[in-house]
Design a protein around this motif. Structure first.
Motif, PDB file in Angstrom:
ATOM      1  N   ILE A  29      47.000  27.920  43.239  1.00 22.18           N
ATOM      2  CA  ILE A  29      48.362  28.407  43.478  1.00 22.18           C
ATOM      3  C   ILE A  29      48.374  29.197  44.778  1.00 22.18           C
ATOM      4  O   ILE A  29      47.497  30.015  45.046  1.00 22.18           O
ATOM      5  CB  ILE A  29      48.838  29.268  42.297  1.00 22.18           C
ATOM      6  CG1 ILE A  29      48.790  28.444  40.999  1.00 22.18           C
ATOM      7  CG2 ILE A  29      50.244  29.787  42.538  1.00 22.18           C
ATOM      8  CD1 ILE A  29      49.145  29.241  39.763  1.00 22.18           C
ATOM      9  N   ASP A  30      49.387  28.959  45.610  1.00 21.24           N
ATOM     10  CA  ASP A  30      49.417  29.563  46.950  1.00 21.24           C
ATOM     11  C   ASP A  30      49.454  31.081  46.905  1.00 21.24           C
ATOM     12  O   ASP A  30      48.860  31.751  47.744  1.00 21.24           O
ATOM     13  CB  ASP A  30      50.640  29.044  47.718  1.00 21.24           C
ATOM     14  CG  ASP A  30      50.549  27.550  47.984  1.00 21.24           C
ATOM     15  OD1 ASP A  30      49.422  27.038  47.981  1.00 21.24           O
ATOM     16  OD2 ASP A  30      51.597  26.909  48.174  1.00 21.24           O
ATOM     17  N   THR A  31      50.137  31.640  45.930  1.00 26.03           N
ATOM     18  CA  THR A  31      50.293  33.098  45.881  1.00 26.03           C
ATOM     19  C   THR A  31      49.028  33.797  45.417  1.00 26.03           C
ATOM     20  O   THR A  31      48.832  34.979  45.703  1.00 26.03           O
ATOM     21  CB  THR A  31      51.456  33.448  44.940  1.00 26.03           C
ATOM     22  OG1 THR A  31      52.580  32.655  45.280  1.00 26.03           O
ATOM     23  CG2 THR A  31      51.835  34.917  45.064  1.00 26.03           C
ATOM     24  N   VAL A  32      48.130  33.108  44.734  1.00 24.69           N
ATOM     25  CA  VAL A  32      46.926  33.713  44.159  1.00 24.69           C
ATOM     26  C   VAL A  32      45.790  33.618  45.163  1.00 24.69           C
ATOM     27  O   VAL A  32      45.480  32.542  45.673  1.00 24.69           O
ATOM     28  CB  VAL A  32      46.542  32.997  42.846  1.00 24.69           C
ATOM     29  CG1 VAL A  32      45.276  33.605  42.261  1.00 24.69           C
ATOM     30  CG2 VAL A  32      47.689  33.088  41.848  1.00 24.69           C
ATOM     31  N   ASP A  33      45.191  34.775  45.476  1.00 25.54           N
ATOM     32  CA  ASP A  33      44.038  34.810  46.377  1.00 25.54           C
ATOM     33  C   ASP A  33      42.742  34.542  45.614  1.00 25.54           C
ATOM     34  O   ASP A  33      41.906  33.754  46.052  1.00 25.54           O
ATOM     35  CB  ASP A  33      43.977  36.170  47.078  1.00 25.54           C
ATOM     36  CG  ASP A  33      42.908  36.202  48.165  1.00 25.54           C
ATOM     37  OD1 ASP A  33      42.419  35.112  48.546  1.00 25.54           O
ATOM     38  OD2 ASP A  33      42.554  37.299  48.628  1.00 25.54           O
ATOM     39  N   VAL A  58      42.769  37.909  35.224  1.00 27.67           N
ATOM     40  CA  VAL A  58      42.950  38.943  36.239  1.00 27.67           C
ATOM     41  C   VAL A  58      43.180  38.231  37.569  1.00 27.67           C
ATOM     42  O   VAL A  58      42.332  37.450  38.023  1.00 27.67           O
ATOM     43  CB  VAL A  58      41.728  39.875  36.328  1.00 27.67           C
ATOM     44  CG1 VAL A  58      41.960  40.953  37.380  1.00 27.67           C
ATOM     45  CG2 VAL A  58      41.452  40.508  34.972  1.00 27.67           C
ATOM     46  N   LEU A  59      44.327  38.500  38.193  1.00 27.07           N
ATOM     47  CA  LEU A  59      44.715  37.833  39.435  1.00 27.07           C
ATOM     48  C   LEU A  59      44.705  38.816  40.585  1.00 27.07           C
ATOM     49  O   LEU A  59      45.100  39.982  40.429  1.00 27.07           O
ATOM     50  CB  LEU A  59      46.117  37.232  39.309  1.00 27.07           C
ATOM     51  CG  LEU A  59      46.347  36.230  38.175  1.00 27.07           C
ATOM     52  CD1 LEU A  59      47.799  35.783  38.184  1.00 27.07           C
ATOM     53  CD2 LEU A  59      45.428  35.034  38.314  1.00 27.07           C
ATOM     54  N   LYS A  60      44.229  38.351  41.721  1.00 24.84           N
ATOM     55  CA  LYS A  60      44.354  39.090  42.981  1.00 24.84           C
ATOM     56  C   LYS A  60      45.323  38.323  43.863  1.00 24.84           C
ATOM     57  O   LYS A  60      45.018  37.246  44.362  1.00 24.84           O
ATOM     58  CB  LYS A  60      43.002  39.231  43.680  1.00 24.84           C
ATOM     59  CG  LYS A  60      43.080  40.028  44.983  1.00 24.84           C
ATOM     60  CD  LYS A  60      41.721  40.142  45.650  1.00 24.84           C
ATOM     61  CE  LYS A  60      41.836  40.934  46.947  1.00 24.84           C
ATOM     62  NZ  LYS A  60      40.533  41.004  47.653  1.00 24.84           N
ATOM     63  N   LEU A  61      46.519  38.867  44.017  1.00 25.59           N
ATOM     64  CA  LEU A  61      47.567  38.170  44.735  1.00 25.59           C
ATOM     65  C   LEU A  61      47.436  38.397  46.236  1.00 25.59           C
ATOM     66  O   LEU A  61      46.841  39.376  46.695  1.00 25.59           O
ATOM     67  CB  LEU A  61      48.943  38.643  44.260  1.00 25.59           C
ATOM     68  CG  LEU A  61      49.202  38.525  42.750  1.00 25.59           C
ATOM     69  CD1 LEU A  61      50.586  39.034  42.418  1.00 25.59           C
ATOM     70  CD2 LEU A  61      49.029  37.092  42.286  1.00 25.59           C
ATOM     71  N   VAL A  62      48.006  37.482  46.996  1.00 27.07           N
ATOM     72  CA  VAL A  62      48.033  37.604  48.450  1.00 27.07           C
ATOM     73  C   VAL A  62      48.913  38.790  48.821  1.00 27.07           C
ATOM     74  O   VAL A  62      49.927  39.075  48.164  1.00 27.07           O
ATOM     75  CB  VAL A  62      48.563  36.300  49.083  1.00 27.07           C
ATOM     76  CG1 VAL A  62      48.634  36.416  50.593  1.00 27.07           C
ATOM     77  CG2 VAL A  62      47.670  35.130  48.687  1.00 27.07           C
TER      78      VAL A  62
END
Length: 570
Positions: free
Chosen positions: A160-164, A190-194
Motif C-alpha cells: 500500500i502506497d501510504t504504508v512505509d 503495527v503500521l509505520k505510515l509515510v
C-alpha cells in the motif's frame, strides 16, 4: 692568476654526488642543480594549485547520508543507475557497501526511487522455511510457520502506497479435541505510515480483512491495527456498533462540507487568485431516517364470507315428497319475496367467496322461506376498501448551511469596493445553493493575511536551509584565494624576478660582443672582474661572466687554462 680562479675551478669536483653516501646530502645536491632550481618554483606553484583544488573539492562536497544499507548487487546497481540518470550524485561506501547521497539530495533521491519502485527485491516470508534443518520439533516448526505468515502478511501490507513499513503479530492457539476449548485466533498490525500521509477507513478495513482472510478461523473483529504514533486505526466492535454509526455520520457530513468547499475553490481561484482567499463551510445535515405508514378504509364493503345455521318449525307443512305425478303430492306453496340478507347469501358463491360451513348439509339448495324457518344465526365478513402507503425518507438533506469567505486585502492601498464584494457574495450564494427558507448564512469579508513574509521573518537567519551550502562554498573560495595570494603569487614574483636578473647579464654580453666588430665597441660593455665571477648566482650567469672575462682578458684566460691543465696532470 691561478689562485684567483681557484674558487671557480675548485667547486666543480664537489658538484659530483657521492653514491649512496648520505641520502639527505644527495637530495640537497640534486636540489642545488641548476635545472632543478629553475623548475622548483614552477613545481611549487603547481603543487599549491593542486592543493587549492583538492581543498575546494573536499570543502564543496556536501556531507554524505546513507540512503540504503544492505542491498543486493542487483538492487544496488538499479538504485545507482536511477540516481545517476536523475542527476543526483551518489557513491558506494567501500567499507559498508551502503549507497550514500548528499544530505541536501536525500529527500529528492528517496522520492525519485519511490516513483520507480526501487529497491524491488525483498526476501519472501516463506524463505524462512527453506533454511529449516531436518529433525525440527513440531513446536519449532509451528513457530517458523507462524513467523513466515507474519513476514508475508507484512510485505503484502507494505504494498500500500501510504504504508512505509508494517509488522504483523499472530496469536494462534493450539488446536484441542474439545470444541468449546478452541479459542479463536487474533492478530495485531503495527503500521509505520509515510510522513504526512494517513489511512482512510476503507484502507484500514481492507487491511483488517486481508489479515482475517489469511488465517483460518480468524474474524475481522479480532484484528487490531495501530500506527507508529500509537493511534488505534481499527474500529472496535465491528461495523454494526454505535461508534461506527456515529463515525459514519460524521464522515458523511465531512464529505458534504468538502464538496461545497471544493466548489468555492473552483469558483474563487479565477476571480481573486490562488492563496488570496480562505473558505469554510459548516453544513447541518439531516441524517435521521424516517418511515411513515398510512392506511385508509372505504365505508362501503363487500361480503367476503358468511357462516351460520337455521332450523325449521315442526308444525309447518312438509315440503313435497313422494313420486312425482302422484295425486298424493301436495302442490308447492306460493312464491314469496325473500329478504336482502337471504339474497346476499345466495349471491355469495357467485362472487367467488363460498359460504363457510353450512349448518345443514342435507338442506336442499336455494333459499329457505322465512315461513318455514324457526330460527337462524349467521356470521358474515365483509371486505372493506383499504389503502396502505409507506414513505421512507433518505438521510442527507441539508437543514442549514453556513459559509464564510475571507478575501485577502490586495495590498495596493485601495481595498475592494463594496460592489465587488457584493458580486462575490452573490456568486458564492449561487455556488452553494443558498436557500433563505432554511436560514442559510453566507458571509464574505476582506482582511489582511499573515502570509509567508511573517513566517520567514519569524525564522532566524542562522537556521535557514541555504546557509550551510553558502558557508561551504564561501570557505572553499577563501581557501583558494589565500593559496593564490600567499603561495602562488610570491612564487610567481620570485620566478619572474630571477628571469629578469638572468636576462640583464645576457643583454650586456650580447651588446659587448656586437660592439667588437665596430668602432668603439669596448665602450659599450663593462669589464668582467674576478669578483663578478665569484658573485654569479646561477650556472648560466657564471658561464656568461666567464665568456666576458675571456673576451676582455684573453692572456689571463690562457694562463688560467694552462694552470688547470698542469694541476690535472699532477
Amino acid at each position: 692568476m691561478s689562485n684567483q680562479l681557484a674558487p671557480a675551478g675548485a667547486g666543480a669536483p664537489n658538484l659530483v654526488p657521492e653514491r649512496f653516501a648520505n641520502p639527505l646530502k644527495q637530495i640537497g645536491t640534486i636540489l642545488q642543480q641548476p635545472a632543478v632550481r629553475r623548475a622548483l618554483p614552477m613545481t611549487l606553484m603547481i603543487g599549491l594549485i593542486a592543493a587549492a583544488a583538492l581543498a575546494w573539492v573536499m570543502l564543496s562536497t556536501p556531507p554524505q547520508r546513507t540512503l540504503f544499507a544492505g542491498l543486493g548487487d542487483a538492487d544496488k546497481a538499479a538504485v545507482t543507475q536511477a540516481l545517476t540518470t536523475g542527476g543526483i550524485a551518489n557513491r558506494i561506501d567501500p567499507d559498508t557497501g551502503a549507497v550514500t547521497v548528499g544530505r541536501d539530495d536525500y529527500a529528492k533521491a528517496r522520492m525519485l526511487l519511490a516513483s520507480q519502485n526501487l529497491p524491488k527485491s525483498a526476501p519472501t516470508g516463506y524463505a524462512i522455511l527453506d533454511d529449516m534443518p531436518m529433525g525440527t520439533s513440531r513446536a519449532v516448526e509451528g513457530e517458523r510457520l507462524r513467523q513466515a505468515r507474519e513476514s508475508d502478511l507484512a510485505q503484502s501490507i507494505q504494498e500500500i502506497d501510504t504504508v512505509d513499513s508494517a509488522r504483523v503479530h499472530l496469536a494462534m492457539p493450539e488446536d484441542s479435541v474439545f470444541v468449546r476449548d478452541n479459542p479463536a485466533p487474533s492478530a495485531s498490525v503495527v503500521l509505520k505510515l509515510v510522513a504526512g500521509r494517513s489511512l482512510g477507513d476503507a484502507q484500514v478495513a481492507s487491511i483488517v480483512n486481508l489479515v482475517a482472510s489469511s488465517v483460518p478461523g480468524m474474524k475481522p473483529d479480532a484484528v487490531t491495527v495501530v500506527d507508529q504514533m500509537g493511534n488505534l486505526l481499527s474500529k472496535p466492535g465491528g461495523t454494526d456498533s454505535a461508534t461506527q454509526a456515529s463515525d459514519d455520520r460524521i464522515e458523511f457530513q465531512r464529505k458534504v462540507e468538502e464538496k461545497y468547499r471544493t466548489q468555492l475553490i473552483q469558483l474563487l481561484t479565477p476571480l481573486v487568485g490562488a492563496g488570496n482567499f480562505s473558505a469554510e463551510v459548516q453544513a447541518d445535515v439531516d441524517l435521521d431516517q424516517t418511515q411513515a405508514t398510512r392506511e385508509s378504509y372505504d365505508k362501503d364493503g363487500a361480503l367476503r364470507a358468511e357462516q351460520g345455521n337455521w332450523t325449521t318449525d315442526a308444525g309447518a307443512s312438509a315440503p313435497p315428497s313422494g313420486i312425482p305425478g302422484a295425486l298424493s303430492n301436495t302442490p308447492p306453496p306460493a312464491s314469496q319475496i325473500t329478504t336482502p340478507a337471504a339474497k346476499a347469501a345466495a349471491q355469495a358463491p357467485a362472487n367467488g367467496q363460498p359460504a363457510a360451513g353450512a349448518a345443514n348439509a342435507a338442506t336442499p339448495a336455494g333459499p329457505m322461506p322465512d315461513s318455514q324457518k324457526a330460527s337462524d344465526s349467521y356470521t358474515r365478513a365483509y371486505d372493506l376498501g383499504r389503502e396502505v402507503s409507506v414513505t421512507q425518507g433518505a438521510p442527507g438533506a441539508i437543514k442549514r448551511l453556513s459559509v464564510a469567505v475571507v478575501l485577502r486585502d490586495p495590498g495596493t492601498g485601495k481595498p475592494r469596493s463594496q460592489a465587488e464584494v457584493n458580486n462575490i457574495t452573490q456568486a458564492v450564494r449561487a455556488a452553494v445553493g443558498y436557500d433563505q427558507s432554511r436560514n442559510d448564512q453566507v458571509t464574505v469579508i476582506q482582511a489582511k493575511f499573515a502570509g509567508a513574509d511573517a513566517d520567514a521573518a519569524s525564522t532566524p537567519w542562522y537556521q535557514a536551509s541555504w546557509l550551510p551550502m553558502v558557508l561551504r562554498n564561501v570557505t572553499a573560495i577563501v581557501v583558494a584565494l589565500l593559496v593564490l595570494l600567499f603561495g602562488v603569487r610570491p612564487l610567481a614574483k620570485t620566478l619572474l624576478k630571477k628571469r629578469e636578473e638572468a636576462a640583464q647579464p645576457r643583454l650586456a654580453l650580447g651588446n659587448g660582443s656586437g660592439g667588437e666588430g665596430g668602432e668603439g665597441g669596448e665602450a659599450h660593455h663593462a669589464p668582467v672582474s674576478i669578483d663578478m665571477l665569484e658573485g654569479g648566482r646561477g650556472y648560466d650567469d657564471r658561464v656568461g661572466l666567464v665568456r666576458g672575462f675571456t673576451r676582455d682578458n684573453p692572456a689571463r684566460a690562457a694562463l688560467a687554462v694552462r694552470d688547470m691543465i698542469k694541476s690535472d696532470a699532477q
